[in-house]
Design a protein around this motif. Structure first.
Motif, PDB file in Angstrom:
ATOM      1  N   UNK A  83       3.130  12.086  -6.093  1.00  0.00           N
ATOM      2  CA  UNK A  83       3.708  11.352  -4.955  1.00  0.00           C
ATOM      3  C   UNK A  83       4.930  10.532  -5.359  1.00  0.00           C
ATOM      4  N   UNK A 140       8.284   9.032   0.773  1.00  0.00           N
ATOM      5  CA  UNK A 140       7.239   9.294   1.756  1.00  0.00           C
ATOM      6  C   UNK A 140       6.726   7.966   2.305  1.00  0.00           C
ATOM      7  N   UNK A 141       6.566   7.899   3.613  1.00  0.00           N
ATOM      8  CA  UNK A 141       6.154   6.638   4.244  1.00  0.00           C
ATOM      9  C   UNK A 141       4.665   6.369   4.096  1.00  0.00           C
ATOM     10  N   UNK A 142       3.909   7.416   3.780  1.00  0.00           N
ATOM     11  CA  UNK A 142       2.453   7.236   3.715  1.00  0.00           C
ATOM     12  C   UNK A 142       1.792   7.513   5.052  1.00  0.00           C
ATOM     13  N   UNK A 143       2.586   7.768   6.078  1.00  0.00           N
ATOM     14  CA  UNK A 143       2.022   8.084   7.401  1.00  0.00           C
ATOM     15  C   UNK A 143       2.479   9.458   7.883  1.00  0.00           C
ATOM     16  N   UNK A 203       0.933  -2.534  -3.386  1.00  0.00           N
ATOM     17  CA  UNK A 203       0.292  -2.567  -2.064  1.00  0.00           C
ATOM     18  C   UNK A 203       1.312  -2.915  -0.976  1.00  0.00           C
ATOM     19  N   UNK A 204       2.140  -3.919  -1.279  1.00  0.00           N
ATOM     20  CA  UNK A 204       3.163  -4.361  -0.324  1.00  0.00           C
ATOM     21  C   UNK A 204       4.094  -3.198   0.040  1.00  0.00           C
ATOM     22  N   UNK A 243       3.657   0.138  -0.506  1.00  0.00           N
ATOM     23  CA  UNK A 243       3.017   1.349   0.016  1.00  0.00           C
ATOM     24  C   UNK A 243       2.448   1.148   1.421  1.00  0.00           C
ATOM     25  N   UNK A 244       1.810  -0.001   1.641  1.00  0.00           N
ATOM     26  CA  UNK A 244       1.058  -0.149   2.888  1.00  0.00           C
ATOM     27  C   UNK A 244       1.674  -1.106   3.898  1.00  0.00           C
ATOM     28  N   UNK A 245       2.610  -1.916   3.459  1.00  0.00           N
ATOM     29  CA  UNK A 245       3.243  -2.850   4.396  1.00  0.00           C
ATOM     30  C   UNK A 245       4.673  -2.438   4.729  1.00  0.00           C
ATOM     31  N   UNK A 246       5.341  -1.880   3.742  1.00  0.00           N
ATOM     32  CA  UNK A 246       6.743  -1.514   3.959  1.00  0.00           C
ATOM     33  C   UNK A 246       6.951   0.002   3.994  1.00  0.00           C
ATOM     34  N   UNK A 247       5.855   0.739   3.964  1.00  0.00           N
ATOM     35  CA  UNK A 247       5.887   2.184   4.196  1.00  0.00           C
ATOM     36  C   UNK A 247       6.739   2.955   3.183  1.00  0.00           C
ATOM     37  N   UNK A 248       6.641   2.536   1.916  1.00  0.00           N
ATOM     38  CA  UNK A 248       7.294   3.282   0.834  1.00  0.00           C
ATOM     39  C   UNK A 248       6.196   3.767  -0.102  1.00  0.00           C
ATOM     40  N   UNK A 249       5.477   4.759   0.357  1.00  0.00           N
ATOM     41  CA  UNK A 249       4.306   5.195  -0.402  1.00  0.00           C
ATOM     42  C   UNK A 249       4.702   5.845  -1.727  1.00  0.00           C
TER      43      UNK A 249
END
Lengths: 455, 300
Positions: B39, B44-47, B258-259, B261-267
């Motif tokens: 990954x 990738x946004x993670x979504x 975590x910030x 990947x899950x808050x700012x959508x930069x997985x």
């Protein structure tokens, strides 16, 4: 391709399982109940006709609704889903709900197997990101002539129009809440303090409050979007001749919008508060619950928050505490009140298996009856135009609804910033409140991020 | 039964123990690591269902990201602080509760161990209360010694807030390592100390010449374990207490991962941070093991 999706979904699930997540508090213990069960064959042809009133189209098959349970609770959702089920007995409605549902369902969105209908609220979900990721159904053409179950055009009964992403509509605001400033009317009456109507009167009364040994102002430093939403953004709009397009330009990552004198003027209002020692020094390290508790204990006279505050803290409100609320205190004397709306939207997944049921559900929930029902059951104003004065909604909700429908109020519509820019603004505001940076440095920091994300 | 059959049966017997373990380790450890590395080469946004291959761009960007360097610095600050703090205090209490025939030793052992059975989340919340500037225990305690009410914003110093995360982290870790060292000290034959005592060695001399060399192996394991758990696990205490703030001053690699990947959508970027955490952990372990190779028993 399918294999890759499954692998990606599994990967996310593994990572999520390994991470402890502490989210915004919720009273609900309703865990997510998402299922991956294969759906039955949905109804053959989608129509824009109201489902509940049109007897020629029967909604069948599975229909799954994902809704986050947070500050607004789940009473309204339970009620409206039950009503929709009664109107469509052959539809098999599934609820994927709970305070952690956004996390729980994330692998399904990645894997191309999302629920049909989604309420975009709470952590993890971001409408702008979902649009950019192609996760949401384009509702632009449908909304042009979609009618609700009463036969009204949905677009006509929305208090605030849907946000547009490159001219297209993907989600519709369900809630019309507002950020703003609260105080305790009873305390103000007891102390003989004048309730603020603008920035000069706010500063004047803050001086008196400070002299009386009470800290004038508290915010939630751990989550700086509270002070940005309630203070900074309205201040920017006020300083921009009440024109909120500057915020839309900021959301569109236009550097010149951030470099506007209006932004500096707004930031200087924070500096003025800070330098006059009006901001509670505890603010920087505390979360929303702590700041709200201090406010309810009258240790701080003003708090920046959203209209959900009285509902969220209902169990802790002392006897005799009387919420006063104004959407903004940053306007100059005689200036218009600026209401920065805080909305939560609903949308249909692009890969929904039962889009016709999802559209019928939209037609069902955006009706005038739901305006009062939402206000009563969630403790917040709905985005549906409708007189709630005779409803059982809390008084502060009725007051807020008056503000939001007053022609003299500048109502800022839903604006979603780029996640990186939003974070940069929050960090910079926190740093500004503790004298770590100047307003000019705030602008420099944020524009650096804007330039980076615009590449 | 010929020797070949016996050998074959023995190999089957050994494999029946090793293969399930290898499979479990492969599926739940190796595979996620490889997947995380995979990954990290994507934007990738993670979504979204689609990912854009960007090669080493995420890693290149990390080198220019000041928050990454700050997070690495904070991680190693916590590692150093916890190793020094926990080992000093755990050793002190272990010696104090074993070498002096203290009557309430058992009671205090239990008391010191309590933080280990409390969830880190609860510890974070508890210390947030202690540090609360308005209603916290620490300011209330300090106010007893001053004429004015103390209202220090313990978690709001911005550049120095990371120091405030050390006390809860150390407090939470002492008990476990104290028990480990107590067990090690109790396994030392009493005759060693008696002989040293007859030779005129005092408590301090006995500690340096007998106790410390003979518990060094346990200490090495403890130091490595503290280091590993800090690099990989400081996320929870940071996230509960400060969420990496104010202004990213307490960000560690785990919380920044975590910030992003899950808050700012930069997985993809988050995955690359995760891979760097793994590399840093491995390098630090190797370096520490090299540094601690000598045998104090030989040297004493």
């Amino acid at each position: 391709m399918i294999m890759k999706k499954k692998i990606a979904a599994l990967g996310i699930a593994v990572i999520l399982a390994a991470v402890s997540l502490v989210g915004c508090g919720s009273n609900s213990n309703n865990g997510g109940a998402a299922t991956n069960a294969p759906t039955k064959e949905p109804a053959a042809e989608a129509t824009d006709a109201p489902a509940a009133t049109d007897t020629t189209v029967k909604l069948t098959g599975d229909f799954e609704i994902q809704y986050f349970v947070g500050g607004y609770g789940d009473k309204w959702w339970k009620k409206v889903i039950a009503d929709f089920q009664a109107a469509n007995p052959e539809l098999n409605i599934k609820e994927s709900a709970g305070p952690k549902i956004n996390d729980q369902n994330r692998p399904r969105w990645i894997g191309g197997n999302p629920p049909d209908f989604v309420y975009i609220d709470g952590p993890v979900l971001n409408d702008r990101q979902m649009v950019e990721d192609g996760q949401l159904e384009d509702l632009t053409d449908w909304l042009k002539d979609a009618k609700n179950v009463d036969g009204d055009l949905i677009s006509d009964i929305l208090a605030q129009p849907a946000q547009q992403f490159d001219g297209k509509v993907y989600n519709i605001p369900l809630v019309l809440n507002s950020w703003g400033v609260f105080w305790n009317k009873a305390l103000f009456k007891e102390k003989g303090w004048a309730e603020p109507t603008d920035f000069p009167s706010f500063l004047a009364v803050s001086e008196k409050i400070k002299a009386d040994g009470i800290t004038p102002f508290i915010h939630t430093g751990k989550y700086p979007y509270y002070i940005n939403g309630s203070f900074l953004y309205p201040a920017i709009v006020s300083a921009n001749n009440n024109d909120f397009s500057i915020l839309q330009d900021m959301a569109a990552n236009k550097v010149e919008a951030f470099e506007s004198p209006a932004v500096l003027a707004a930031l200087n209002k924070i500096v003025e508060m800070r330098d006059k020692d009006y901001i509670d020094k505890a603010s920087i390290q505390i979360n929303h619950t702590d700041s709200q508790m201090l406010f309810l204990q009258n240790k701080d006279a003003f708090i920046v928050n959203g209209l959900w505050l009285p509902n969220e803290m209902a169990k802790d409100v002392p006897a005799g505490f009387d919420f006063g609320f104004i959407p903004s205190i940053t306007q100059e004397a005689g200036g218009k009140v600026v209401a920065n709306t805080s909305t939560a939207t609903v949308a249909i997944a692009k890969k929904a298996k039962n889009k016709e049921a999802a559209k019928a559900f939209l037609q069902f929930i955006f009706s005038k009856d739901q305006a009062s029902q939402w206000a009563e059951l969630s403790g917040a104003p709905s985005n549906i135009k409708g007189d709630i004065s005779s409803s059982n909604a809390p008084s502060h909700v009725k007051d807020a609804a008056k503000y939001l429908t007053d022609p003299n109020t500048v109502v800022i519509p839903t604006i979603t910033y780029n996640a990186d820019v939003d974070k940069a603004m929050m960090d910079a505001t926190d740093a500004l409140t503790i004298s770590k940076i100047t307003p000019e440095e705030w602008v420099k920091r944020v524009t650096d991020v804007v330039k980076k994300v615009s590449k | 039964m010929n020797s070949g059959t016996v050998k074959w049966q023995r190999n089957i017997f050994i494999a029946s123990f090793i293969i399930p373990t290898l499979l479990f380790f492969g599926v739940f450890t190796i595979y996620p690591v490889v997947q995380s590395l995979y990954y990290s080469f994507f934007d990738w946004s993670g979504m979204s269902e689609t990912k854009t291959f960007v090669g080493f761009d995420n890693f290149k960007e990390m080198f220019h990201d000041p928050i990454v360097w700050r997070a690495i610095g904070n991680d190693y600050f916590l590692v150093a602080g916890k190793v020094i703090g926990i080992m000093l205090l755990a050793t002190f209490f272990a010696v104090a509760l074993t070498r002096f025939g203290f009557k309430l030793a058992g009671f205090f052992r239990s008391i010191f161990f309590i933080p280990n059975v409390i969830s880190v989340v609860v510890i974070g919340v508890l210390w947030n209360f202690i540090y609360n500037p308005q209603i916290g225990f620490l300011n209330a305690f300090l106010s007893l010694f001053t004429s004015e009410k103390v209202s220090i914003t313990w978690l709001g110093f911005s550049d120095h807030t990371i120091w405030m995360l050390l006390p809860p982290a150390i407090w939470a870790g002492i008990g476990f390592y104290m028990i480990l060292l107590i067990a090690a000290i109790q396994s030392i034959p009493a005759s060693y100390f008696e002989a040293a005592s007859i030779e005129g060695a005092g408590e301090w001399k006995q500690f340096w010449s007998i106790t410390l060399p003979l518990v060094w192996e346990q200490m090495k394991v403890s130091i490595l374990n503290i280091m590993m758990t800090t690099l990989n696990g400081s996320f929870v205490i940071v996230w509960i207490m400060t969420e990496g703030g104010p202004d990213n001053s307490t960000q560690v690699m785990g919380s920044y991962l975590y910030q992003m990947a899950f808050r700012q959508f930069h997985f993809g970027y988050g995955a690359s941070i995760g891979f760097i955490i793994l590399v840093l952990s491995l390098i630090t372990t190797i370096v520490l093991q090299r540094l601690m190779r000598h045998d104090p028993v030989e040297m004493s």
